[in-house]
Enzyme design. Structure first.
Site, short mmCIF file in Angstrom:
data_model
loop_
_atom_site.label_atom_id
_atom_site.label_comp_id
_atom_site.label_asym_id
_atom_site.label_seq_id
_atom_site.Cartn_x
_atom_site.Cartn_y
_atom_site.Cartn_z
CE LYS A 146 -4.70 -1.20 2.27
NZ LYS A 146 -5.56 -0.81 2.87
CG ASP A 184 -14.95 0.60 5.77
OD1 ASP A 184 -16.07 0.28 5.63
OD2 ASP A 184 -13.83 0.89 5.05
#
Length: 350
Positions: free
Chosen positions: A4, A100
């Site tokens: 990432k 989330d």
């Protein structure tokens, strides 16, 4: 390995994820952080890189959409749900809320090769960019609207019970291919008055065609009142995902049967669960009208082979005593719950 990346000037969320993963490391059901590094692009921009284990199986969302009918078999749903629950329990142990949880953030990694030549996958929780400590509050909810709990919409409150609601939405979607709350046309989650009034949300309806255990599990997760949702630790003992355990001498088992249907597990087994679920209906109806019933009958206990000496029902309670085998089973029936305490005095392990 997966990476990432973000420019250092815009890497706050990824760095936060890295910090959270470093703090809660050690769980096989959470994506592993392999490290971090800072590199420079050809243009001289500094880039922050978070190094993670690679999920060759893709996401749970991708698996759902590739499956026949856009839903998974209940067997697979139970396996993946237990893995996710193990991860949630670990997250909550460190006083974090993921905020989330959704199929897109559940990654699948290969574990073993099946007898048919296929690959078995384990589910791991990923994407901790929005994770927060339990007592930290924000002025607005965090996450994806389709998986947010009612209290997140109404009060911007997200604690560990909010993750349980999100889990219920994931399980619902694995079983049906649909979201529990279908959004009506024109719904805009950024329109705050719409969110407050729930004008564009329909109350979830549990799907048909699934087992009673699956339905009860969903009810334990998707309770509108957050205080009525079970914790991750409690849900791991639910028969929908529970792993079988042996009974020991003098062991006392207490199982809380939560929500509207109730459930029983452990030594009594699924057969007794269904029998009590059906048998309890008239008693519950009578108990709610404050009737007191005393019934003495002779029954045969399948696991002991000896008759029960006495059966007594009073104000919602059923007491079964097997004098010959020193077996006592006490059941308390109340609105929305069944508590079974099974005490067995034995000389040998089962």
């Amino acid at each position: 390995m997966a990476v990432k990346s973000a420019k250092v000037s815009a890497s706050e969320s990824i760095k936060h994820e890295s910090d959270v993963l470093l703090e809660i490391k050690g769980c096989p059901f959470i994506i592993e952080r392999l490290g971090e590094e800072t590199t420079a692009t050809d243009k001289g921009d500094m880039v922050y890189n978070l190094l993670l284990e690679f999920a060759s199986g893709g996401t749970l969302d991708g698996l759902i959409h590739k499956s026949k009918g856009h839903k998974l078999s209940e067997y697979d749903v139970r396996r993946y749900t237990r893995s996710i629950l193990e991860g949630i329990q670990h997250i909550h142990k460190y006083d974090y809320v993921h905020c989330d949880l959704k199929p897109d953030n559940i990654l699948l990694l290969p574990t073993t090769t099946t007898s048919s030549g296929g690959t078995s996958f384990v589910a791991k929780i990923a994407d901790f960019g929005l994770a927060k400590k339990t007592k930290v509050n924000y002025s607005r909810w965090r996450g994806t609207p389709r998986y947010l709990s009612p209290e997140a919409f109404i009060n911007n409150k997200q604690d560990q019970s909010s993750d349980i609601w999100s889990l219920g939405c994931i399980v619902f979607e694995m079983l049906t291919g649909k979201s529990p709350w279908d959004l009506k046309p024109g719904y805009n989650p950024n329109n705050f008055p719409d969110v407050l009034m729930f004008d564009h949300l329909r109350t979830c309806k549990l799907p048909t065609g699934i087992s009673d255990m699956a339905r009860d599990f969903l009810k334990s997760c998707l309770a509108m009142n957050s205080r009525e949702r079970l914790t991750a630790e409690s849900l791991l003992s639910h028969p929908f995902v529970a792993q079988p355990q042996s009974s020991k001498e003098g062991h006392t088992k207490v199982k809380l049967i939560n929500s509207f249907l109730g459930y029983a597990s452990g030594q009594l087994g699924q057969a007794v669960y269904y029998a009590f679920k059906i048998a309890s209906l008239p008693f519950r109806c009578l108990a709610q009208r404050n009737f007191v019933i005393f019934v003495v009958v002779l029954l045969l206990l399948g696991f002991s082979g000896f008759p029960i000496a006495a059966v007594s029902f009073s104000s919602g309670g059923l007491l079964i005593i097997d004098m010959k085998q020193d077996n006592i089973a006490a059941m308390s029936l109340s609105s929305g719950g069944l508590l079974i305490i099974d005490y067995m005095k034995q000389d040998n392990e089962i």
